[in-house]
Design an enzyme around this catalytic site. Structure first.
Site, PDB file in Angstrom:
ATOM      1  N   HIS A 402       0.816  -1.216   0.000  1.00 46.11           N
ATOM      2  CA  HIS A 402       0.000   0.000   0.000  1.00 46.11           C
ATOM      3  C   HIS A 402       0.855   1.273   0.000  1.00 46.11           C
ATOM      4  CE1 HIS A 402       0.351  -0.136   4.552  1.00 46.11           C
ATOM      5  NE2 HIS A 402       0.468   1.158   4.347  1.00 46.11           N
ATOM      6  N   ASP A 450      -0.048  -7.690   1.575  1.00 46.54           N
ATOM      7  CA  ASP A 450       0.431  -6.305   1.594  1.00 46.54           C
ATOM      8  C   ASP A 450       1.965  -6.292   1.618  1.00 46.54           C
ATOM      9  OD1 ASP A 450       0.520  -3.574   1.739  1.00 46.54           O
ATOM     10  OD2 ASP A 450      -0.094  -3.435   3.845  1.00 46.54           O
ATOM     11  N   SER A 546       4.270   2.664   8.122  1.00 43.52           N
ATOM     12  CA  SER A 546       3.918   1.639   7.137  1.00 43.52           C
ATOM     13  C   SER A 546       5.111   1.245   6.279  1.00 43.52           C
ATOM     14  CB  SER A 546       2.810   2.156   6.220  1.00 43.52           C
ATOM     15  OG  SER A 546       1.577   2.138   6.881  1.00 43.52           O
TER      16      SER A 546
END
Length: 604
Positions: A402, A450, A546
């Protein structure tokens, strides 16, 4: 009372080793992990065991190498087909592809010299007293009973054409009364259990003339009668008594009875990965547990053995060190196997020199110092740093799917050795990006798969990326390297829980959590995701972290990237632990793009 016992166990960890033995009244099958059994693990499953030097791990299975992939150094050997091979590894690789061809002897082949094993005095061809004819011996010889165990018996049965191995090493054999057998002239044999022929085992002769008794065997066949309700079903179809599972002995012949254990019987040693190994393999100089703890803290163990005058026995117990004179009759092929293993390429890594799902975000962490996390990178998109990443070697960065888009690769920069956004340090290096690979099954709605790879540009005239101050984190190949409650580390430049910006690299310790479906019902996918956090929520990843690392250290202080910061809810709340992409599930995917030599270790 319970607290006092807990303190006692913490102060003296050796007392806790009793967990390997089932408590009185505890059902024997309780030692077997039923969920693990569904995966049908065997001695060819590299999630649980190391592959042999003539094998390589492909999609979780130890597969045959081609002979040319073996190390070139070694001595010639002869096979049962009368053909010579340049090394033991070359022959074993060929045998792996053609199981009917086995090892015969070291050195060159001669027409009249062949190793032979046979059974006599049995009621059927599946049983009897074992006889061997060594290549340089004139007569067949018996094997001494006191050197005979399930390990050697399994190898003998494999050699005789019984692929399921041994059923029993005890038996009543029909020795004619007029046959006088001199049991003082028998041979001693020692196998490791990885052999397929007794010819690969080490034969010795002792100087003692005391009677030893003779080794016999009953090999297993499909018509063996074991009650289904009281037996353990091996992956290869064999059945063994339930009480023989998780005892450190390969009774199944394919090791499937020792690979899914919550504890071990008797003196067997329990690996963190749920594997029981014989106690004598602890501190023997070769790592057997994929998690490495069987060779940890061995200096003290060796001192104790020398002080007590003890050695390890074949049965996993302890015996006095032998002083009897021994004549070695065959080469030690296990030493040759270890030598071949030592010649395999070594990998250097892991050692220092908006919807209801919110993109994740280190809360409550401590400032990092230069060199603390040399695998940590920052990914800059345009004029701002948006995500973290993990350097895994070569020109490759691991991050979250992402965080990046393949079409925007020209916009990205990889910053290595960055500590503070506002105070760029002299070690800071900036790399351009040549390619972005996002997992083809990434789901932006559920955050499944992911994971992404970022390939950095090489400098002009260079064949490789040179990141002087960076160290790659190791890529885990097995989901059993680390377990729930293991303490690991997260790092990044994410926001604090009050949404305050963080400019310096921070880190914090978190504990791995088991199945997180109770926290995120319907949204947590165990195979692909890993939860981690603290009981009070004081340490967590937050927005801006992230793509960054969740790293764990093994017993040798080697660091693995166990997770990639993916998603979660409510930064720093104990009931909302962080969710990470479980990297071990993507080892084959990663190696497909970066090349296996870059991430493969331990012959994986």
């Amino acid at each position: 009372m319970k607290l006092a016992l807990l303190i006692l166990l913490l102060l003296n960890p050796h007392l806790s080793s009793s967990k390997n033995t089932p408590a009185s009244g505890q059902p024997q099958e309780d030692l077997v992990e039923q969920k693990c059994l569904l995966k049908n693990y065997t001695h060819h499953s590299c999630d649980k065991v190391f592959c042999q030097p003539w094998q390589k791990c492909i999609e979780g299975t130890c597969a045959c190498k081609l002979p040319y992939q073996c190390p070139k150094a070694g001595t010639p050997v002869c096979a049962t087909n009368g053909r010579g091979y340049p090394t033991y590894c070359h022959l074993k690789s060929f045998e792996c592809l053609h199981p009917e061809i086995k090892f015969s002897n070291n050195g060159t082949c001669t027409a009249e010299e062949k190793f032979n094993v046979s059974l006599i005095y049995g009621s059927t061809d599946t049983e009897g007293i074992v006889q061997v004819k060594l290549v340089d011996q004139d007569e067949k010889m018996f094997i001494c009973k006191n050197s005979w165990s399930t390990v050697e018996a399994n190898v003998a049965c494999f050699d005789l054409g019984f692929p399921l191995g041994v059923r029993d090493i005890q038996g009543r054999f029909n020795i004619p009364v007029n046959h006088k057998i001199n049991s003082t002239e028998c041979l001693h044999v020692r196998c490791q259990g990885v052999e397929t022929s007794l010819a690969e085992c080490t034969f010795t002769k002792k100087s003692s003339k005391a009677p030893h008794g003779l080794a016999g065997v009953v090999c297993y066949t499909q018509d063996a009668d074991f009650p289904t309700s009281q037996s353990f079903q091996c992956v290869n179809g064999k059945r063994i008594p339930q009480e023989k599972a998780c005892d450190g002995v390969n009774d199944c012949g394919d090791q499937s009875d020792e690979l899914c254990c919550k504890g071990c019987r008797g003196q067997a040693f329990l690996c963190k990965s749920g594997v029981c190994i014989p106690n004598q393999r602890k501190c023997n100089g070769e790592v057997d547990c994929i998690t490495g703890e069987d060779e940890s803290g061995c200096e003290e163990d060796k001192k104790n053995k020398i002080h007590k005058g003890l050695a390890r026995s074949d049965q996993g117990g302890e015996t006095e060190i032998e002083t009897e004179e021994t004549e070695m009759l065959t080469p030690d092929m296990d030493t040759e196997r270890k030598r071949i293993k030592s010649l395999l390429p070594k990998l250097s890594c892991g050692v220092k020199r908006n919807t209801h799902i919110r993109r994740k975000r280190v809360v409550g962490g401590k400032p990092a110092e230069m060199g603390d996390y040399p695998w940590q990178v920052a990914i800059k998109d345009g004029d701002r740093i948006t995500c973290g990443g993990i350097y895994i070697g070569g020109c490759w960065i691991l991050t979250a799917a992402h965080c990046v888009r393949p079409s925007r690769y020209r916009n990205y920069q990889v910053w290595t050795s960055l500590l503070d956004w506002l105070k760029p340090n002299s070690q800071l290096a900036v790399q351009g990006v040549s390619r972005v690979v996002v997992h083809e099954k990434y789901n932006g709605a559920t955050y499944q798969n992911d994971i992404a790879l970022v390939e950095m540009k090489k400098h002009p005239g260079k064949k490789e990326c040179e990141l002087i101050n960076s160290v790659p984190a190791c890529v885990p190949w097995s989901p059993y390297l680390f377990q729930p409650n293991d303490r690991c580390i997260i790092s990044g430049w994410g926001r604090e829980k009050d949404n305050q910006k963080v400019y310096s690299l921070r880190w914090g310790e978190v504990d791995l959590i088991g199945n997180c479906s109770r926290f995120y019902p319907g949204r947590y996918y165990e195979k692909e995701m890993q939860c981690a956090g603290t009981s009070d929520g004081s340490i967590d990843a937050c927005k801006g972290d992230s793509g960054g690392p969740l790293v764990c250290k093994d017993v040798n202080n080697v660091t693995y990237v166990w997770g990639i910061v993916s998603w979660g809810e409510n930064c720093g709340k104990p009931e909302f632990p962080g969710v990470y992409t479980r990297v071990a599930s993507y080892f084959d995917w990663i190696s497909y793009y970066v090349g296996r030599p870059l991430v493969s270790q331990y012959n994986v």
